[in-house]
Each structure stands twice: as structure tokens, then as C-alpha cells.
Write a protein that holds these residues in place. Structure first.
Motif, PDB file in Angstrom:
ATOM      1  N   MET A  79       0.851  -1.190   0.000  1.00  0.00           N
ATOM      2  CA  MET A  79       0.000   0.000   0.000  1.00  0.00           C
ATOM      3  C   MET A  79       0.888   1.240   0.000  1.00  0.00           C
ATOM      4  O   MET A  79       1.776   1.363   0.834  1.00  0.00           O
ATOM      5  CB  MET A  79      -0.903  -0.011   1.234  1.00  0.00           C
ATOM      6  N   PRO A  80       0.682   2.189  -0.939  1.00  0.00           N
ATOM      7  CA  PRO A  80       1.510   3.383  -0.977  1.00  0.00           C
ATOM      8  C   PRO A  80       1.437   4.141   0.342  1.00  0.00           C
ATOM      9  O   PRO A  80       0.413   4.166   1.016  1.00  0.00           O
ATOM     10  CB  PRO A  80       0.883   4.196  -2.123  1.00  0.00           C
ATOM     11  N   ALA A  81       2.562   4.803   0.700  1.00  0.00           N
ATOM     12  CA  ALA A  81       2.638   5.472   1.994  1.00  0.00           C
ATOM     13  C   ALA A  81       1.578   6.547   2.151  1.00  0.00           C
ATOM     14  O   ALA A  81       1.100   6.812   3.250  1.00  0.00           O
ATOM     15  CB  ALA A  81       4.034   6.064   2.176  1.00  0.00           C
ATOM     16  N   SER A  82       1.187   7.191   1.033  1.00  0.00           N
ATOM     17  CA  SER A  82       0.227   8.294   1.106  1.00  0.00           C
ATOM     18  C   SER A  82      -1.222   7.825   1.122  1.00  0.00           C
ATOM     19  O   SER A  82      -2.134   8.618   1.333  1.00  0.00           O
ATOM     20  CB  SER A  82       0.426   9.230  -0.091  1.00  0.00           C
ATOM     21  N   TRP A 132      -3.024 -11.911  -5.299  1.00  0.00           N
ATOM     22  CA  TRP A 132      -2.631 -12.169  -3.906  1.00  0.00           C
ATOM     23  C   TRP A 132      -2.415 -13.648  -3.640  1.00  0.00           C
ATOM     24  O   TRP A 132      -1.586 -14.026  -2.798  1.00  0.00           O
ATOM     25  CB  TRP A 132      -3.662 -11.542  -2.963  1.00  0.00           C
ATOM     26  N   LEU A 133      -3.108 -14.508  -4.367  1.00  0.00           N
ATOM     27  CA  LEU A 133      -2.806 -15.940  -4.266  1.00  0.00           C
ATOM     28  C   LEU A 133      -1.450 -16.236  -4.908  1.00  0.00           C
ATOM     29  O   LEU A 133      -0.708 -17.105  -4.439  1.00  0.00           O
ATOM     30  CB  LEU A 133      -3.903 -16.762  -4.932  1.00  0.00           C
ATOM     31  N   PRO A 141       2.016  -5.279   5.598  1.00  0.00           N
ATOM     32  CA  PRO A 141       3.319  -5.037   4.958  1.00  0.00           C
ATOM     33  C   PRO A 141       3.482  -6.051   3.844  1.00  0.00           C
ATOM     34  O   PRO A 141       3.470  -7.260   4.076  1.00  0.00           O
ATOM     35  CB  PRO A 141       4.319  -5.258   6.106  1.00  0.00           C
ATOM     36  N   GLY A 142       3.584  -5.553   2.621  1.00  0.00           N
ATOM     37  CA  GLY A 142       3.229  -6.451   1.536  1.00  0.00           C
ATOM     38  C   GLY A 142       4.329  -6.780   0.575  1.00  0.00           C
ATOM     39  O   GLY A 142       5.502  -6.720   0.871  1.00  0.00           O
ATOM     40  N   SER A 143       3.879  -7.120  -0.586  1.00  0.00           N
ATOM     41  CA  SER A 143       4.745  -7.604  -1.643  1.00  0.00           C
ATOM     42  C   SER A 143       4.701  -6.630  -2.809  1.00  0.00           C
ATOM     43  O   SER A 143       3.655  -6.074  -3.123  1.00  0.00           O
ATOM     44  CB  SER A 143       4.257  -8.978  -2.092  1.00  0.00           C
TER      45      SER A 143
END
Length: 411
Positions: free
Chosen positions: A1-4, A292-293, A318-320
């Protein structure tokens, strides 16, 4: 997810509402599927069109992805031996199969999770329903095993026992129209509350964006060189579930099963970075769930121990930054290793402002209820412009909700 980006868990659903006059809710479909209005939102500009002209409005080299689920006649009006009526709304199979496709072929006996109407009057004992199937008299018996969390587990038995449960529902059931229509289903609904390409039985609500497609529009798409693909997500009653929490982190997103063939994954890979447009929110959620899978498959998290599943908040952890193509390759490798030609999975994916789209570039969809997760999805795609789109639709006599008009959203 973008910080903003906002964290969707902190959002209030009350910021995603609008005034929908009851007379703007379409009570029935138009006589011709493809004569509905089509609002086109393209890079901030709004124009008005007719749905039959959709092929001319699509970007070059578009791949359209349809949800080919078929609505089952999931409402059963049974009677007690004393004569009182009990309504059973079949939600999802429990035993002996949880997979919808297998449950629909089950003969003799099965157990489903159901909503029960007039349940307080049903103290004990079985309820019955006489019907006709394949031209022969038949009888369905329903027994309540337990009740919890607003639903009941219902064991069904029927005679002739050789009938598959799909035939029981066809003969005994009624189409589950959206509750806000507040009317009984008709013979016309049996045709018009299905898409013309519906193929796999299991939904209890229609993928309504697809209701506007006619055979003529599909032929026109082919003439314009628009590629198409099909996925299957069995739409559940949870699609109508209201958001009751003050913040979205208090809302439990409903889960739905879906199936995607390996050849469709290969088709998505071959399409590369060209426009991928989902027909309906269910197709969109399926496509985004594939990413996401794929992230899970790339990390070695998909096993044979459980059905692959996308959790509600997975994209917001916290992602990919896994490239989309790599995610699809990882899914194909998983299917190859498991010697499978189709991915069977479930998704609870909640798409709301703050979501970063990984797969789709546009959406064809109807106009959704205020304060709904479907409206959140549209807001995630359009940003604050979702209000402009809905204000334009209200000001220009568009019809709303399941039998209403359509929009093509190309941000």
C-alpha cells in the motif's frame, strides 16, 4: 500500500453514502438487455451512451473478463405438517460436499447453511415441500440440525433420491431476487436475472453487471476484436450484507468461492500490459485475488492442506511488490505441481480506498447501494470522483441497483 494512501481499516462507511430516492431503484429490467444507459467515465470525463454501443467505447486491445456463475433457485417455501409456512434460503453447502459444483450434483441427501424465515414458528420436526421434477412428482423434507449466528444448518432429503440437488432446486425453488426489490420472482425473472453466458450453477445473487450483455453485443465485441475470458465466482448473499461497524476494521467481509481455469491464467499472462477490464465487481475481486494468491504461491504458502484463500486485509499488510506476471507464473507453477487444470479458491478480499490495483485497468458495473462494500470498491478505483459519477447518474435519470443501468469506468 503506498505510503500516502489511507488505511481502509480506519475508514468510516458513512463517508461513502449518497441520497438514493426509492423511485430510482429499478424494479424490473428494461425490455431489451442492451438498451440500458451506459455512463462512460474516461480519465475524469463523463459521457452518456447506450449499452449496445459498449464495443465502440472500449480501449484498443481490451480483454474483458466475465463471471459465468449461474443463479440457483435457492428460496424454498416449505410447510409444516400443521400447515404453517417456513422459508429456507440456501446459502452454501456443508455436507457431504462444500464445493458448490459437487453439492449441486449430490443425490438423496445433503446439508446446507440456510437462512430461515418464520423460524420462530418452526419448533421441531421436519418441514415438507411437494414439487415436480423432470415431469414427475417429488417431495423434499427439511430438518433443522442447529441454529447459530443468524443461520441454520438444514439437512435435506428428497424422493426420488436419484435426483441431483440441482434438479431439486429447479423444481422446488424460487429465484432469490435482491431483498430491496421487495417482490416475488416471476417467470420473466427466471430469464432476466441470469446473464446470457451463465454456465455454472451456484450463485444466490446475479453478477448484475453482466445482465446488460445480449447475444448481439457479444457478437459485436467479437467483430471489434475484443478478447474475452471467463472466471466463476459464486456470488453469495453476503453481497447484500450491510456494513454496520463504525470503522471498516469492525466489518467482516463475506467469503465466496471461485474457480479459474489454468488456460485463463495463461491468457492473462499473454495479454501482458494491455487493458484488462472486469465485467462486474465479482470478476474484479476474482482477478485481484489471483494476484494475492500468486504472492502466496511465490512465497511457498499454498499447500494441499487447505483451499487457497485470500484474507480480507492481506493487501494492506506489509506487503509484496511482486510483479503481476510473476504472481501469475507462481500460480501456474503451483497448479502444475499439483497436477491441476483449475484453481479452486475462496476470497474475502475487501477493496476500498487505499487499495492498489494489480490486475485490472477498468470496470463495467451497475450503480450500487449507499454505504456498501461495492461502493467502496468503486471509490477505490475512481478516488473522490465516485461522487461526480453518482451525482451525474442521479441528475440524468439513470436507474440504480441490480436491474438498473450500467457504467464503464476507465480511470
Amino acid at each position: 500500500m503506498p505510503a500516502s494512501a489511507p488505511d481502509p481499516r480506519s475508514l468510516s462507511i458513512f463517508d461513502y453514502t449518497y441520497a438514493l430516492p426509492p423511485e430510482r431503484i429499478a424494479p424490473a429490467p428494461l425490455p431489451d438487455r442492451d438498451q440500458s444507459k451506459l455512463l462512460v467515465y474516461r480519465a475524469g470525463q463523463i459521457t452518456d451512451q447506450i449499452f449496445q454501443h459498449l464495443p465502440q467505447e472500449l480501449p484498443a486491445n481490451t480483454l474483458l473478463v466475465f463471471n459465468d456463475t449461474k443463479v440457483v433457485q435457492a428460496r424454498l417455501f416449505c410447510h409444516k405438517p400443521t400447515g404453517g409456512q417456513v422459508e429456507l434460503f440456501c446459502l452454501e453447502p456443508v455436507a457431504p460436499h462444500r464445493a458448490v459444483e459437487l453439492a449441486m450434483q449430490q443425490t438423496g441427501e445433503c446439508t446446507w447453511k440456510c437462512l430461515v424465515g418464520n423460524g420462530k414458528r418452526w419448533k421441531s420436526g421436519p418441514v415438507l415441500l411437494d414439487f415436480t421434477a423432470q415431469g414427475q412428482p417429488a417431495t423434499l423434507t427439511a430438518e433443522r440440525l442447529e441454529a447459530t449466528d443468524g443461520y441454520s444448518l438444514i439437512r435435506f432429503n428428497w424422493q426420488p433420491a436419484s435426483l441431483p440437488f440441482a434438479e431439486v432446486l429447479r423444481g422446488a425453488g424460487h429465484l432469490p431476487l435482491p431483498p430491496y426489490l421487495n417482490r416475488d420472482d416471476t417467470e420473466a425473472d427466471a430469464v432476466r436475472y441470469q446473464t446470457v453466458y451463465a454456465a455454472h450453477e451456484g450463485a444466490v445473487a446475479a453478477p448484475t453487471a453482466g445482465l446488460h450483455f445480449s447475444d448481439a453485443v457479444l457478437a459485436d465485441l467479437a467483430e471489434h476484436g475484443v478478447d474475452t475470458a471467463h472466471v466463476t465466482l459464486h456470488v453469495g448473499a453476503g453481497t447484500f450484507q450491510p456494513v454496520k461497524a463504525d470503522r471498516m476494521d469492525g466489518h467482516a467481509m463475506h467469503g465466496e468461492p471461485f474457480v479459474v481455469e489454468a488456460q485463463v491464467l495463461r491468457q492473462l499472462l499473454a495479454h501482458g500490459s494491455q487493458p484488462l477490464i472486469a465485467v462486474g465487481t465479482t470478476s474484479l475481486r476474482t482477478l485481484e485475488s489471483l494476484y494475492w494468491l500468486g504472492v502466496q504461491a511465490d512465497a511457498g504458502l499454498l499447500t494441499t492442506d487447505a483451499l487457497p484463500h485470500v484474507a480480507q486485509w492481506q493487501p494492506y499488510e506489509p506487503g509484496s511488490d511482486l510483479p503481476t506476471a510473476d504472481a501469475l507464473y507462481a500460480l501456474l507453477n503451483y497448479l502444475h505441481e499439483q497436477q491441476l487444470e483449475a484453481l479452486h479458491a475462496t476470497t474475502q478480499l475487501l477493496i476500498a480506498p487505499g487499495y492498489q490495483f494489480r490486475m485490472i485497468r477498468g470496470l463495467i458495473t451497475n450503480f450500487h447501494q449507499p454505504e456498501s462494500t461495492l461502493l467502496l470498491l468503486v471509490a477505490a478505483l475512481l478516488g473522490p470522483d465516485w461522487r461526480r459519477v453518482y451525482e451525474h447518474a442521479l441528475a440524468n435519470d439513470y436507474r440504480f441497483l441490480s436491474y438498473g443501468d450500467s457504467s464503464l469506468l476507465l480511470p
